[in-house]
Design an enzyme around this catalytic site. Structure first.
Site, PDB file in Angstrom:
ATOM      1  N   HIS A 131       0.722  -1.220   0.070  1.00 31.00           N
ATOM      2  CA  HIS A 131       0.045  -0.032   0.134  1.00 31.00           C
ATOM      3  C   HIS A 131       0.876   1.266  -0.060  1.00 31.00           C
ATOM      4  O   HIS A 131       0.689   2.105  -0.789  1.00 31.00           O
ATOM      5  CB  HIS A 131      -1.122   0.049   1.343  1.00 31.00           C
ATOM      6  CG  HIS A 131      -1.356   1.298   1.514  1.00 31.00           C
ATOM      7  ND1 HIS A 131      -2.781   1.501   1.161  1.00 31.00           N
ATOM      8  CD2 HIS A 131      -1.233   2.533   1.999  1.00 31.00           C
ATOM      9  CE1 HIS A 131      -3.414   2.672   1.568  1.00 31.00           C
ATOM     10  NE2 HIS A 131      -2.513   3.313   2.108  1.00 31.00           N
ATOM     11  N   GLU A 132       1.972   1.280   0.940  1.00 25.71           N
ATOM     12  CA  GLU A 132       2.762   2.488   0.953  1.00 25.71           C
ATOM     13  C   GLU A 132       3.697   2.670  -0.392  1.00 25.71           C
ATOM     14  O   GLU A 132       3.703   3.590  -0.885  1.00 25.71           O
ATOM     15  CB  GLU A 132       3.691   2.300   2.094  1.00 25.71           C
ATOM     16  CG  GLU A 132       2.966   2.357   3.470  1.00 25.71           C
ATOM     17  CD  GLU A 132       1.889   3.602   3.655  1.00 25.71           C
ATOM     18  OE1 GLU A 132       2.114   4.394   3.025  1.00 25.71           O
ATOM     19  OE2 GLU A 132       1.009   3.135   4.489  1.00 25.71           O
ATOM     20  N   HIS A 135       1.442   4.426  -2.680  1.00 30.40           N
ATOM     21  CA  HIS A 135       1.492   5.813  -2.542  1.00 30.40           C
ATOM     22  C   HIS A 135       2.792   6.525  -3.424  1.00 30.40           C
ATOM     23  O   HIS A 135       2.643   7.351  -4.189  1.00 30.40           O
ATOM     24  CB  HIS A 135       1.599   6.121  -1.240  1.00 30.40           C
ATOM     25  CG  HIS A 135       0.264   6.250  -0.626  1.00 30.40           C
ATOM     26  ND1 HIS A 135      -0.852   6.886  -0.948  1.00 30.40           N
ATOM     27  CD2 HIS A 135      -0.239   5.625   0.320  1.00 30.40           C
ATOM     28  CE1 HIS A 135      -1.735   6.780  -0.409  1.00 30.40           C
ATOM     29  NE2 HIS A 135      -1.398   5.938   0.787  1.00 30.40           N
ATOM     30  N   GLU A 199      -6.350   7.288  -0.666  1.00 29.72           N
ATOM     31  CA  GLU A 199      -6.338   6.000   0.103  1.00 29.72           C
ATOM     32  C   GLU A 199      -6.997   5.104  -0.754  1.00 29.72           C
ATOM     33  O   GLU A 199      -6.584   3.604  -0.632  1.00 29.72           O
ATOM     34  CB  GLU A 199      -6.843   6.063   1.334  1.00 29.72           C
ATOM     35  CG  GLU A 199      -6.043   6.869   2.341  1.00 29.72           C
ATOM     36  CD  GLU A 199      -4.651   6.440   2.619  1.00 29.72           C
ATOM     37  OE1 GLU A 199      -4.484   5.303   2.849  1.00 29.72           O
ATOM     38  OE2 GLU A 199      -3.959   7.399   2.630  1.00 29.72           O
TER      39      GLU A 199
END
EC number: 3.4.24.-
Length: 288
Positions: A131-132, A135, A199
């Site tokens: 997930h990071e 980003h 998100e």
């Protein structure tokens, strides 16, 4: 509406709001000056924001020799995502959480807390790291830096109008009232809306990178359940960085959705479940 289009429209709205504030203060020249000031602030933030946020949270860099499983997992997932290897940091807090920072993929960092490493299994940790990395791949850290700087510039202009007190400027008394109070509020709401929309995109991309949507869903449920019961002191001291984390690190977990830095965790989990073959169990976030 796709996440990228929504982000573009929201950032366009914030830019228009910033220039409108400048116009109310100084006409056309004021609008241009406001945009230039925000641009200069963004250049500074572009170079320095990653170092500042890591320092604020007391992040400690770790090497593969010090944390072979963590750094090895980041390396594996970064390769799968087609990204350069980011720097890896650990935060000395019991609250399970994580964030990414950096102006571009070549100057990026992933930070995880000690609490996160304790409560997640390897698959769940991989989901969070992916997930990071999403980003980073989508340059969301740069997007959030730009929006935060613009929101700050709008608030500064509102304060200027409050102290200048000249009602004969563009827009008159009503324009001054709107600029002083409503414009900074609107800028904050736009900033938070951008954070929430990114998100959702990072959840989907992260699940694709890790190949295990339900592991990320399980991690989100665990983090949300524990984060609300554990104080993250550096985050409480620096609330402006809350939007960077995978789950809101602040104590006010039940604040109104309008002012939330993150979308509903259960909504995120439900969307991840749609990526999984039928028959898989859906994690639930306990009600506070």
């Amino acid at each position: 509406m796709t996440g990228n289009l929504r982000t573009f429209l929201l950032m366009a709205a914030m830019t228009a709001l910033l220039m409108g504030m400048g116009w109310l203060i100084g006409g056309q020249g004021g609008a241009i000056l406001a945009l230039l000031v925000a641009g200069a602030g963004n250049v500074w933030a572009w170079w320095n924001s990653d170092k500042a946020v890591l320092r604020q949270h007391g992040a400690t860099p770790v090497t593969e020799a010090q944390a072979p499983e963590l750094v090895g997992l980041v390396r594996q997932l970064a390769s799968r995502a087609g990204l350069p290897m980011p720097a890896v940091y650990v935060l000395a807090t019991d609250q399970p959480n994580a964030f990414a920072t950096g102006r571009d993929p070549q100057h990026a960092a992933v930070a995880v807390t000690q609490g996160l490493l304790r409560i997640l299994d390897r698959d769940e940790l991989a989901g969070v790291i992916a997930h990071e990395l999403a980003h980073i791949r989508h340059r969301d850290t740069l997007t959030m830096t730009v929006t935060a700087t613009m929101a700050g510039a709008i608030a500064m202009l509102g304060n200027m109008m409050l102290f200048m007190g000249n009602r004969e400027r563009q827009g008159g008394a009503l324009g001054a009232l709107l600029a002083m109070f409503l414009a900074p509020l609107a800028a904050t709401l736009v900033q938070l809306a951008i954070s929430r929309s990114r998100e959702y995109v990072a959840d989907r991309s992260g699940a694709e990178i890790s190949g295990n949507p339900m592991a990320l869903a399980s991690a989100l449920a665990k983090i949300a359940n524990a984060a609300g019961r554990t104080v993250n002191i550096p985050a409480e001291r620096n609330p402006a960085s809350a939007a960077l984390f995978i789950i809101n690190p602040l104590g006010a977990m039940r604040m109104d959705r309008l002012f939330a830095t993150h979308p509903s965790t259960q909504e995120r989990i439900d969307l991840l479940a749609q990526m999984q073959p039928a028959g898989s169990g859906i994690p639930r976030v306990p009600r506070a």
